[in-house]
Design a protein around this motif. Structure first.
Motif, PDB file in Angstrom:
ATOM      1  N   SER A  27       0.851  -1.183   0.000  1.00 52.81           N
ATOM      2  CA  SER A  27       0.000   0.000   0.000  1.00 52.81           C
ATOM      3  C   SER A  27       0.886   1.232   0.000  1.00 52.81           C
ATOM      4  N   GLU A  29       0.649   5.786   0.565  1.00 53.77           N
ATOM      5  CA  GLU A  29      -0.140   6.896   1.079  1.00 53.77           C
ATOM      6  C   GLU A  29      -0.380   7.904  -0.044  1.00 53.77           C
ATOM      7  N   CYS A  31      -1.872  11.730  -0.758  1.00 47.68           N
ATOM      8  CA  CYS A  31      -2.211  12.991  -0.089  1.00 47.68           C
ATOM      9  C   CYS A  31      -2.674  14.017  -1.114  1.00 47.68           C
ATOM     10  N   ARG A 100      -3.897  19.545   4.364  1.00 46.43           N
ATOM     11  CA  ARG A 100      -3.355  18.393   3.639  1.00 46.43           C
ATOM     12  C   ARG A 100      -3.991  17.149   4.240  1.00 46.43           C
ATOM     13  N   ARG A 101      -4.681  16.381   3.411  1.00 44.23           N
ATOM     14  CA  ARG A 101      -5.362  15.159   3.866  1.00 44.23           C
ATOM     15  C   ARG A 101      -4.748  13.960   3.162  1.00 44.23           C
ATOM     16  N   CYS A 102      -4.450  12.923   3.953  1.00 48.25           N
ATOM     17  CA  CYS A 102      -3.798  11.724   3.429  1.00 48.25           C
ATOM     18  C   CYS A 102      -4.594  10.475   3.822  1.00 48.25           C
ATOM     19  N   HIS A 103      -4.488   9.427   2.982  1.00 51.06           N
ATOM     20  CA  HIS A 103      -5.104   8.141   3.301  1.00 51.06           C
ATOM     21  C   HIS A 103      -4.310   7.035   2.606  1.00 51.06           C
ATOM     22  N   GLU A 104      -4.407   5.848   3.148  1.00 50.71           N
ATOM     23  CA  GLU A 104      -3.689   4.680   2.621  1.00 50.71           C
ATOM     24  C   GLU A 104      -4.491   4.063   1.476  1.00 50.71           C
ATOM     25  N   VAL A 105      -3.788   3.683   0.405  1.00 49.00           N
ATOM     26  CA  VAL A 105      -4.407   3.027  -0.735  1.00 49.00           C
ATOM     27  C   VAL A 105      -3.646   1.722  -0.973  1.00 49.00           C
ATOM     28  N   GLU A 106      -4.401   0.618  -1.045  1.00 52.87           N
ATOM     29  CA  GLU A 106      -3.756  -0.670  -1.317  1.00 52.87           C
ATOM     30  C   GLU A 106      -3.515  -0.819  -2.808  1.00 52.87           C
TER      31      GLU A 106
END
Length: 107
Positions: A27, A29, A31, A100-106
């Protein structure tokens, strides 16, 4: 811990180690920047409404005579209050900041 519990734990641990490492999911990240509206201190625009109502009432009082003067004063106060509220709403909508917004992507 009693002996039976310890033996079960040791057996479980050895099975887990024998199975090898679990397959890891790849995965990464992601952003991005987002424009966010600030929360106003006066959410109901009471200051704008009050100032507009006073100004509108004063202007309305200058018009007409007798009962017409009273009606013009009340009408001016209502219209001024509405206008003041809308002016303050528009001013508050201009206050924003970037987050700044971040999220995990597989993968």
């Amino acid at each position: 811990m009693n002996t039976k519990t310890l033996k079960i734990f040791a057996a479980s641990l050895s099975l887990a180690l024998a199975a090898g490492p679990m397959a890891a999911h790849a995965s990464h990240e992601v952003c991005h920047n987002v424009e966010v509206q600030d929360q106003p201190k006066d959410q109901h625009q009471i200051a704008g409404m009050a100032i507009g109502a006073v100004g509108g009432g004063l202007l309305g009082h200058q018009i007409g005579g007798g009962k017409g003067k009273t009606l013009a004063t009340v009408g001016g106060a209502v219209a001024g209050g509405y206008a003041g509220k809308k002016v303050q709403e528009n001013q508050q909508a201009k206050h924003t900041h970037i987050e700044r917004r971040c999220h995990e992507v597989e993968d």
